[in-house]
Design an enzyme around this catalytic site. Structure first.
Site, PDB file in Angstrom:
ATOM      1  CB  SER A 181      41.739  46.371 -10.326  1.00 46.04           C
ATOM      2  OG  SER A 181      41.270  47.509  -9.623  1.00 46.04           O
ATOM      3  CE1 TYR A 210      43.942  43.476 -11.128  1.00 49.43           C
ATOM      4  CE2 TYR A 210      45.319  45.319 -11.807  1.00 49.43           C
ATOM      5  CZ  TYR A 210      44.565  44.211 -12.128  1.00 49.43           C
ATOM      6  OH  TYR A 210      44.435  43.842 -13.444  1.00 49.43           O
ATOM      7  N   GLY A 211      44.381  45.785  -4.863  1.00 44.08           N
ATOM      8  CA  GLY A 211      44.965  46.436  -3.681  1.00 44.08           C
ATOM      9  C   GLY A 211      45.383  45.509  -2.561  1.00 44.08           C
ATOM     10  CB  CYS A 233      45.055  50.601 -11.339  1.00 42.56           C
ATOM     11  SG  CYS A 233      45.068  49.572  -9.862  1.00 42.56           S
ATOM     12  CG  ASN A 234      46.208  55.381  -7.183  1.00 44.18           C
ATOM     13  OD1 ASN A 234      46.900  56.363  -6.965  1.00 44.18           O
ATOM     14  ND2 ASN A 234      44.998  55.486  -7.700  1.00 44.18           N
ATOM     15  CB  CYS A 272      42.698  54.622  -3.824  1.00 45.93           C
ATOM     16  SG  CYS A 272      41.581  53.268  -4.267  1.00 45.93           S
ATOM     17  CB  THR A 273      40.781  54.343  -9.034  1.00 44.49           C
ATOM     18  OG1 THR A 273      40.541  53.119  -8.324  1.00 44.49           O
ATOM     19  CG2 THR A 273      41.994  54.216  -9.911  1.00 44.49           C
TER      20      THR A 273
HETATM   21  N1  DGL Z   1      42.006  50.627  -8.571  1.00 46.90           N
HETATM   22  C1  DGL Z   1      42.634  50.316  -7.306  1.00 46.90           C
HETATM   23  C2  DGL Z   1      43.662  51.388  -6.968  1.00 46.90           C
HETATM   24  O1  DGL Z   1      43.577  52.514  -7.411  1.00 46.90           O
HETATM   25  C3  DGL Z   1      41.606  50.199  -6.194  1.00 46.90           C
HETATM   26  C4  DGL Z   1      40.756  48.934  -6.279  1.00 46.90           C
HETATM   27  C5  DGL Z   1      41.579  47.674  -6.141  1.00 46.90           C
HETATM   28  O2  DGL Z   1      42.079  47.374  -5.026  1.00 46.90           O
HETATM   29  O3  DGL Z   1      41.744  46.984  -7.140  1.00 46.90           O
HETATM   30  O4  DGL Z   1      44.588  51.111  -6.268  1.00 46.90           O
END
Ligand code: DGL
Length: 261
Positions: free
Chosen positions: A10, A41-42, A72-73, A183-184
């Site tokens: 994201s 995205y979260g 991205c998780n 989470c990243t």
């Molecule tokens: N990259 C998102 C994740 O690993 C964290 C940031 C977001 O919420 O977009 O879930």
């Protein structure tokens, strides 16, 4: 750029995965897309994240990548299966490698998972852990403040320490011996988290576990004809370059803005 590994997230967070990949696979080329125009995205619904993930994957597949890493998780949690069905490429997410490492490391099979609201609500880590060890007890909680704290450069600030104490108290009360950083952004808070959970709890960095899973798929890390990397974003690059340089610990320049549609 063909024969590169395509990575998307994201925004800047996936750079923690990119950093591990670039370290483990120094002879590979990478194309990175940060969907900075639509981050985070979260907090979005699974349907919206699936659409964003599809568009990001389409963009990278048009670049002729040989593999897609969903760095991205949240996207891995809700969109991985769909991407695997739609793209004739190996698609690697961050959840399975993280879950696998947690199951291997945990001695008492009591595993904590932290991530965004979307990742935790999806139950994807819990499901992946239970596929590997049906008897495991999984305790999850979202830690939404960790993302802005990491981007603010406050990963080791006392505010991060306080937030970690609040978020993790219920998990520690469950006697977990392993905590998945789902989470990243969370690898940046590792030091703070280690202080809060103590030496009895092992931390699992999904970014590092994912890079190892990718390396296992590419046993012969051959040299490309021409070594190059590309970074694309969907908003103006300024903030990505600034925060991303801090995440990577190295200057990030030549980032290009693109339209996905
Ligand atoms: N990259 C998102 C994740 O690993 C964290 C940031 C977001 O919420 O977009 O879930």
């Amino acid at each position: 750029m063909s024969h590169a590994i395509g990575i998307f997230d994201s925004g800047v967070g996936g750079l923690t995965v990119y950093k591990e990949l670039a370290r483990l696979l120094p002879n590979q080329n990478f194309v990175y897309l940060g969907d900075t125009g639509r981050v985070p995205y979260g907090t979005k619904s699974p349907a919206t994240v699936r659409r964003y993930a599809r568009e990001a994957a389409n963009f990278l597949s048009r670049h002729g990548v040989k593999m897609l890493v969903v760095a991205c998780n949240t996207a891995s949690a809700v969109a991985l299966e769909e991407l695997r069905q739609q793209f004739a490429l190996p698609v690697i997410g961050v959840i399975e490698p993280g879950a696998e490492r947690a199951v291997t490391l945990s001695k008492n099979s009591r595993i904590g998972v932290i991530g965004t609201e979307g990742t935790i609500k999806s139950g994807a880590y819990s499901a992946a852990i239970h596929r590997l060890n049906p008897d495991a007890a999984v305790f999850s909680t979202p830690c939404p403040l960790f993302v802005p704290l990491a981007e603010e450069g406050w990963a080791h600030h006392r505010i991060a320490h306080l937030a970690a104490e609040e978020y993790l108290a219920p998990l520690l009360a469950e006697n977990i011996d392993t905590l998945v950083l789902g989470c990243t952004h969370y690898p940046l808070l590792k030091q703070t988290l280690e202080q809060v959970v103590g030496s009895e709890v092992r931390l699992v960095d999904s970014a590092a576990a994912t890079a190892e899973a990718v390396r296992a798929l590419l046993p012969n890390d051959t040299s490309p004809f021409e070594k190059e990397g590309r970074f694309y974003v969907t908003d103006v690059p300024t903030r990505f370059e600034q925060v991303g340089s801090a995440f990577l610990g190295a200057p990030l320049t030549c980032v290009e803005q693109v339209e996905l549609a």
